[in-house]
Design a protein around this motif. Structure first.
Motif, short mmCIF file in Angstrom:
data_model
loop_
_atom_site.label_atom_id
_atom_site.label_comp_id
_atom_site.label_asym_id
_atom_site.label_seq_id
_atom_site.Cartn_x
_atom_site.Cartn_y
_atom_site.Cartn_z
N GLU A 1 5.62 7.18 2.43
CA GLU A 1 4.41 8.06 3.25
C GLU A 1 4.13 7.20 4.42
O GLU A 1 3.68 7.86 5.37
CB GLU A 1 3.36 8.29 2.45
CG GLU A 1 2.45 7.38 2.16
CD GLU A 1 2.53 6.36 1.02
OE1 GLU A 1 1.83 5.78 0.52
OE2 GLU A 1 3.83 6.23 0.39
N TRP B 1 2.69 3.90 -1.93
CA TRP B 1 2.65 4.63 -3.13
C TRP B 1 3.80 5.50 -3.31
O TRP B 1 4.33 6.09 -4.47
CB TRP B 1 1.29 5.56 -3.22
CG TRP B 1 0.18 4.68 -3.60
CD1 TRP B 1 -0.49 4.07 -2.20
CD2 TRP B 1 -0.41 4.34 -4.70
NE1 TRP B 1 -1.61 3.52 -2.88
CE2 TRP B 1 -1.56 3.57 -4.02
CE3 TRP B 1 -0.42 4.70 -5.92
CZ2 TRP B 1 -2.65 3.21 -4.90
CZ3 TRP B 1 -1.22 4.32 -6.63
CH2 TRP B 1 -2.21 3.28 -6.56
N PHE C 1 -3.82 12.69 2.40
CA PHE C 1 -3.76 11.50 1.76
C PHE C 1 -5.06 10.47 2.00
O PHE C 1 -5.61 10.35 2.96
CB PHE C 1 -2.68 10.54 2.33
CG PHE C 1 -1.33 11.08 1.77
CD1 PHE C 1 -1.14 11.45 0.54
CD2 PHE C 1 -0.26 11.27 2.80
CE1 PHE C 1 0.05 11.87 0.22
CE2 PHE C 1 0.87 11.91 2.28
CZ PHE C 1 1.21 12.21 1.06
N ALA D 1 -0.58 -0.37 -4.61
CA ALA D 1 0.36 0.48 -4.99
C ALA D 1 1.29 -0.15 -6.03
O ALA D 1 1.21 -1.38 -5.98
CB ALA D 1 1.22 1.27 -3.93
N ASP E 1 -6.36 3.81 3.16
CA ASP E 1 -5.99 2.49 2.30
C ASP E 1 -7.21 1.83 1.93
O ASP E 1 -7.44 1.30 0.59
CB ASP E 1 -5.54 1.30 3.29
CG ASP E 1 -3.86 1.62 3.52
OD1 ASP E 1 -3.18 2.49 2.79
OD2 ASP E 1 -3.26 1.23 4.39
N ARG F 1 1.19 9.21 -3.77
CA ARG F 1 -0.04 8.65 -3.18
C ARG F 1 -1.22 9.54 -3.55
O ARG F 1 -1.33 10.65 -3.23
CB ARG F 1 0.16 8.67 -1.63
CG ARG F 1 -1.23 7.71 -1.00
CD ARG F 1 -1.04 7.75 0.48
NE ARG F 1 -2.01 7.03 1.18
CZ ARG F 1 -2.06 5.78 1.26
NH1 ARG F 1 -1.10 4.91 1.03
NH2 ARG F 1 -3.23 5.04 1.74
N LYS G 1 0.84 -1.36 -0.14
CA LYS G 1 0.02 -0.18 0.19
C LYS G 1 1.01 1.29 -0.01
O LYS G 1 0.46 2.42 0.24
CB LYS G 1 -1.07 0.05 1.10
CG LYS G 1 -1.93 -0.96 1.12
CD LYS G 1 -3.13 -0.60 0.25
CE LYS G 1 -4.34 -1.64 0.40
NZ LYS G 1 -5.49 -0.98 -0.44
#
Length: 130
Positions: free
Chosen positions: A96, A35, A55, A64, A58, A40, A33
């Protein structure tokens, strides 16, 4: 490293050299997950302030890309199954989902991507009604 096993439970972590001392790089280990901070998907709240965004969680995103096309010091995003010591320069500078703690810094957890992650504290407080 002065953090307890209880604090680090469930996290992926690694000590990394940084400017004459070791930082602790930690994350939730969910590379599928990740990115990258520059890729993201996010919600932008302002036309005049590019830093006023959040952001997406999820749950609103698929997996990702295995290679989001960003590199740090020649390091790419690690594979999710590359083992517990997979963290590298990409994780430190681009991911991130990771944070780094300096020696003696109070322990804190990485961001929780089960909900929106606001870039600006004031926006988070406003949206959460605090």
């Amino acid at each position: 490293m002065d953090y307890t096993a209880e604090q680090l439970a469930g996290l992926t972590y690694r000590e990394i050299p940084a400017g004459g001392y070791n930082e602790l790089l930690l994350c939730d280990g969910n590379c599928k997950k990740a990115w990258g901070i520059n890729h993201r998907p996010k919600i932008e709240f302002s036309d005049v302030d590019p830093d006023d965004y959040a952001f997406l969680p999820d749950s609103e995103l698929g997996e990702a890309p295995a290679d989001p096309g960003t590199y740090e010091g020649g390091h790419a995003k690690p594979l999710h199954n590359a083992g517990p010591h997979r963290q590298n320069k990409w994780c430190l500078r681009e991911c991130e989902r990771s944070i780094s703690l300096d020696p003696g810094e109070e322990f804190r957890l990485p961001h929780d991507f089960s909900k929106l992650v606001y870039n600006m504290q004031a926006r988070r407080l406003l949206e959460e009604g605090c």
